[in-house]
Each structure stands twice: as C-alpha cells, then as structure tokens.
Design a protein around this motif. Structure first.
Motif, short mmCIF file in Angstrom:
data_model
loop_
_atom_site.label_atom_id
_atom_site.label_comp_id
_atom_site.label_asym_id
_atom_site.label_seq_id
_atom_site.Cartn_x
_atom_site.Cartn_y
_atom_site.Cartn_z
N SER A 261 0.82 -1.21 0.00
CA SER A 261 0.00 0.00 0.00
C SER A 261 0.85 1.26 0.00
O SER A 261 0.40 2.31 -0.48
CB SER A 261 -0.91 0.01 1.23
N THR A 262 2.07 1.16 0.54
CA THR A 262 2.96 2.32 0.61
C THR A 262 4.04 2.27 -0.46
O THR A 262 4.32 3.28 -1.11
CB THR A 262 3.60 2.42 2.00
N ASN A 263 4.65 1.11 -0.63
CA ASN A 263 5.75 0.97 -1.57
C ASN A 263 5.63 -0.32 -2.36
O ASN A 263 5.03 -1.30 -1.90
CB ASN A 263 7.10 0.96 -0.85
N VAL A 264 6.23 -0.32 -3.55
CA VAL A 264 6.45 -1.53 -4.34
C VAL A 264 7.90 -1.93 -4.11
O VAL A 264 8.82 -1.13 -4.34
CB VAL A 264 6.18 -1.28 -5.83
N LYS A 265 8.12 -3.15 -3.63
CA LYS A 265 9.45 -3.56 -3.19
C LYS A 265 9.84 -4.88 -3.84
O LYS A 265 8.98 -5.72 -4.09
CB LYS A 265 9.47 -3.74 -1.66
N VAL A 266 11.12 -5.06 -4.09
CA VAL A 266 11.64 -6.34 -4.53
C VAL A 266 12.82 -6.71 -3.66
O VAL A 266 13.59 -5.84 -3.23
CB VAL A 266 12.05 -6.31 -6.03
N GLN A 267 12.93 -7.99 -3.33
CA GLN A 267 14.06 -8.52 -2.56
C GLN A 267 14.61 -9.72 -3.29
O GLN A 267 13.86 -10.66 -3.61
CB GLN A 267 13.60 -8.92 -1.16
N ALA B 147 0.18 -8.24 -11.39
CA ALA B 147 1.62 -8.01 -11.55
C ALA B 147 2.30 -9.24 -12.11
O ALA B 147 3.16 -9.13 -13.01
CB ALA B 147 2.24 -7.63 -10.20
N ALA B 148 1.94 -10.43 -11.63
CA ALA B 148 2.53 -11.66 -12.15
C ALA B 148 2.17 -11.84 -13.63
O ALA B 148 3.01 -12.26 -14.44
CB ALA B 148 2.06 -12.86 -11.33
N ALA B 149 0.93 -11.52 -13.99
CA ALA B 149 0.52 -11.63 -15.39
C ALA B 149 1.24 -10.61 -16.26
O ALA B 149 1.62 -10.90 -17.40
CB ALA B 149 -0.99 -11.46 -15.50
N ALA B 150 1.46 -9.40 -15.74
CA ALA B 150 2.17 -8.38 -16.51
C ALA B 150 3.60 -8.80 -16.80
O ALA B 150 4.18 -8.43 -17.83
CB ALA B 150 2.16 -7.06 -15.75
N LEU B 151 4.18 -9.59 -15.90
CA LEU B 151 5.54 -10.10 -16.10
C LEU B 151 5.58 -11.22 -17.14
O LEU B 151 6.66 -11.57 -17.63
CB LEU B 151 6.11 -10.62 -14.78
N ARG C 192 4.83 0.43 -14.86
CA ARG C 192 6.08 1.20 -14.94
C ARG C 192 6.84 1.15 -13.63
O ARG C 192 8.07 1.07 -13.62
CB ARG C 192 5.79 2.65 -15.32
N THR C 193 6.12 1.21 -12.52
CA THR C 193 6.79 1.17 -11.21
C THR C 193 7.46 -0.18 -11.00
O THR C 193 8.59 -0.25 -10.50
CB THR C 193 5.77 1.45 -10.09
N ILE C 194 6.79 -1.26 -11.39
CA ILE C 194 7.40 -2.59 -11.29
C ILE C 194 8.66 -2.64 -12.15
O ILE C 194 9.70 -3.15 -11.73
CB ILE C 194 6.40 -3.67 -11.71
N GLU C 195 8.57 -2.11 -13.36
CA GLU C 195 9.73 -2.08 -14.25
C GLU C 195 10.89 -1.34 -13.60
O GLU C 195 12.04 -1.81 -13.60
CB GLU C 195 9.35 -1.42 -15.58
#
Length: 457
Positions: free
Chosen positions: A13-19, A163-167, A53-56
């Motif tokens: 809800s606040t950030n899009v994060k990847v680890q 998001a998974a489908a967009a990937l 775009r944010t995920i990218e």
C-alpha cells in the motif's frame, strides 16, 4: 554464479518492493518505489500502466545493484509476487483494465453498501468469513457497475496477480487473495452464486484459483531486465500472510503483527472455525480466511493505524526519515500517556470501517509528539478490542512478533508491548518481499508444485 537466485516482489500500500535472495534465503539486494496511487475527486486508485512502470523501475534498479556485486551476470530463476488484498483490476480479454484499481482503504461504495440486499447481508459474514463494508471488493464492484463499467464478460485480478501476469505469467487467482473478495462461500469452497447474480456476473468473472507458489509460467515481458528474463513466476499471496510465514508465525499460539499502512494481527489456525464463529468475529471486522499455507486458515484482525499515523506525519510536515526519527525521540521522551492532562489530545479513525483521521485538541501544548503519542494509544485501544474478541473464540495467544515499516520507531514498540503478549520486533526490513522470495525458491526445488494447465512455456 552457478545457482540461480530468487526474488520476491511486494505490491504494498505504501511501496512496491523487490528482494533478491539466494536459495538459502540470504538477502542480497533490494529496491523499492512509492506505490503510484492517483488521488482524484472519487478517491484513491491505481492506474494499470503506472503500476507496470513502477514494477519495471524497481526490477531494473535491483538488477543494476546486482551487477555491482559478486553476483554480476547471475540470473533470477524464480520470482513470486505478494501484496495488498482487496484492490484489483477488471480486465478485458486483452488484459486491459476497464478502470483503475480502487484502493482497499478508499471509502467509496457507501450507497451500494446501504442498498445491499438484506438476505445476502444476513448471510455474508458466515459464508465469506469477512465483515461486510466498503473495504470488501464486492462493494467496489457494485460501485463500478453502477458507474458504467460492464462487468459481465470480463475478469478480475487482484493487484499482485495482475503483476505476475504483466511479467508474463498465466492469468490466475491465488487462494488467500481471492478469499478477500467477498465472492467465495467458504463452506462450499467456491463462488457464492446468489451474490454473483446480484452483481450481474457469473463464475467466469473469476480466473482459475490456485494455491500459493503454483508455477504460472516464465517471465517474458519485453521490458524486463536480463537478470529476470525467463524466471518462473508465482503468486505468493496476501502480503500480511506471506510476511507471517516469513516471520515464522505458525499455529503455535502466537500473533504475527504486520504494521504498514494497515496494522494487522494474524493468528494461524490448523482447522477452520464454524460459520457462527466467523459471524461473531466479523462483528469486530475480523476476517477468517484461507492461509497461504494449504489447508490452514487465519484470523486477520486489522486496523488502519498506519494510515492515521501517516496522515499525522503529513499534517506536521514530516516527510523524510530524519524528521520521523526526530519525532520518535520526542515521543520517547514523553510518558506513554503523554504529559498533558488525560483527554487533552484524542485521535480516532483507526477502526477498519473508518480510516478517517479524527483529531481533537482540548489543551495548549499539543505539539506533534503529543499528537503522535495519542495516535499510538488509540491504536492500542483498538487492538485490545480485537484481541478480546479473538480470545472469546480461541485460547489467548502466548507471544507475538511485530514487523513492518513502523517498527523502526522505538515509540511504536514501546506502545505495542503494552497490548501484545511477549512482544518481539522483527529486524528484517521487508518481511513480505522476503517471504515472497522464499515462495519463489519453492519453484526451484523438488517440492515445486506442478504448473497449471496452459502455462506459458
């Protein structure tokens, strides 16, 4: 590097994060961007292209950081997506959203809630395990329908599944996220036909429902950085439940607390509670839904404390970590009850059916620290109500773990230790993204689930 890496993507809800981690769970690099909400006259929503775009951007930043370490040239073999529930897109056959994803905390839908049929209202909590309110996507779907969006013939995806489908993954729904729609009859383990009919849709509105960690195909979007190309894809599930699993919260009588925009207590159950118990818990806005761990269930008791606290920070002009840390020190210098007379500052709005900051100041000297301390006390009061309700259905919890962005404030830990039993604070910055990475690792082990029929090669 010979062994592939894995990644967890958290649409929060606040950030899009990847680890990114290795297969043993060792954290390597991460990246994040603010969730690109759009606020307009209707409320708060998420545009499909802004999210993509944010995920990218997040994935490219993480890949760039990877190249600067000894992992240069390494590939991510699997990626799993977790994230917020109760927000999603109505999609056409080509995958285009007919409207933005309405935020789970958005207040629109009051008229549709008032007009909800009494027969369905009476059965809603017992059947779905959810309290009926504007937060439930069923109400948002009715709002979209009443505002000109054609629902029949389209399909729904929750934000993490999109998001998974967009990937490049197959279109599907994950079980823990789908349970939060308000469309699923828990005892029948399928769509609630009478509710679908009221909305004006049929079961085709829901793509296939799969378990967490089901292989949905390979990442093949043309905007992916090379490190992620071809990664196996999965949906890990609802963010709080994924974080609870990463934090080691199992059915051992502990609470797992996830404190971001929402503040949530998760209690894991080995067996489901009765329909009557689900209805009683729903009176306190406590959810009873499937866990991301197959065959288990959870109680999810939430309040919007983080949202209220964030608005107090903004009201005080606090927008960066340094200013937040300074406020934290000022709050810690006060007694828990503040230094002003009782009732001098009162805060409201954290209940899950509210989310609107209500601030009353009846005394001079009420600076930001006093107001923030009052918000923490308000959160304690609301959590105590939820704990009391759960304790009537289950033996009281004996311990608790608290994680999330707000845990970095000492004043938060001090306040919550007064209401949560044997409290321990997580030291991991991104429990949800980390938990999603652990889910991704399952795709590369001998225990990996079989890909669903029709997956992308």
């Amino acid at each position: 590097m010979s062994a592939p890496l894995v990644a967890g993507l958290d649409i929060g809800s606040t950030n899009v994060k990847v680890q990114i981690t290795d297969l043993d769970g060792r954290e390597i690099v991460g990246a994040d961007r603010p969730t690109p909400w759009r606020v307009d006259a209707n409320g708060t929503a998420l545009e499909q292209e802004s999210l993509r775009r944010t995920i990218e951007e997040v994935l490219h930043e993480a890949a760039g950081r990877l190249e600067k370490q000894e992992y240069a040239g390494a590939s991510v073999g699997a990626l799993a997506v977790a994230g917020m529930g109760e927000s999603g897109f109505v999609l056409d056959d080509a995958g285009a959203a007919l409207a933005p994803a309405i935020a789970w905390f958005d207040a629109r839908g009051a008229e549709q809630l008032d007009a909800f049929p009494s027969t369905l209202r009476a059965e809603f909590a017992a059947r779905t395990g959810l309290p009926l309110g504007v937060q439930v996507p069923v109400i948002k779907l009715l709002w979209l329908r009443d505002n000109g969006i054609q629902l029949q013939g389209q399909q729904w995806q929750n934000v993490p599944e999109y998001a998974a489908a967009a990937l490049g993954g197959r279109r599907a729904l994950e079980r823990s996220l789908t349970a939060r729609l308000g469309l699923i009859d828990q005892d029948a383990e399928g769509p609630w036909a009478d509710l679908l009919a009221h909305i004006g849709i049929d079961a085709s509105f829901l793509p296939p429902v799969v378990d967490s960690a089901t292989d949905l195909g390979g990442a093949n979007a043309d905007w992916l950085p090379a490190a992620f190309a071809g990664a196996r894809l999965a949906v890990a599930g609802h963010d709080h439940l994924v974080a609870a699993t990463a934090g080691g919260a199992t059915a051992d009588g502990r609470y797992y607390g996830s404190f971001g925009t929402a503040e949530v207590l998760v209690r894991v159950l080995d067996t489901p509670l009765s329909a009557d118990a689900r209805a009683r818990l729903a009176e306190f806005f406590i959810n009873h839904v499937p866990h991301v761990e197959a065959g288990r269930y959870v109680l999810v008791a939430g309040v919007k404390t983080g949202l209220i606290m964030r608005r107090i920070l903004h009201l005080a002009g606090i927008t960066d970590r340094e200013a937040r840390d300074r406020l934290d020190r000022e709050v810690m210098a006060l007694p828990v009850e503040g230094s002003l007379p009782r009732g001098a500052v009162t805060v409201g709005g954290a209940r899950n059916d509210d989310g609107i900051l209500a601030l009353r100041v009846a005394h001079d000297g009420a600076g930001p620290a006093e107001v923030f301390a009052a918000a923490l006390r308000h959160g304690n009061d609301e959590l105590a109500r939820l704990i009391e309700a759960m304790d009537r259905e289950l033996p009281p919890a004996t311990g608790s773990v608290l994680a999330g962005g707000w845990v970095g404030m000492n004043s938060v830990g001090r306040a919550r230790s007064l209401v949560l039993p044997d409290l321990h604070l997580s030291t991991r910055a991104q429990d949800t993204a980390y938990g999603a990475a652990l889910t991704a690792a399952r795709l590369l082990t001998t225990n990996s689930p079989t890909p669903i029929e029709g997956e992308n090669p």
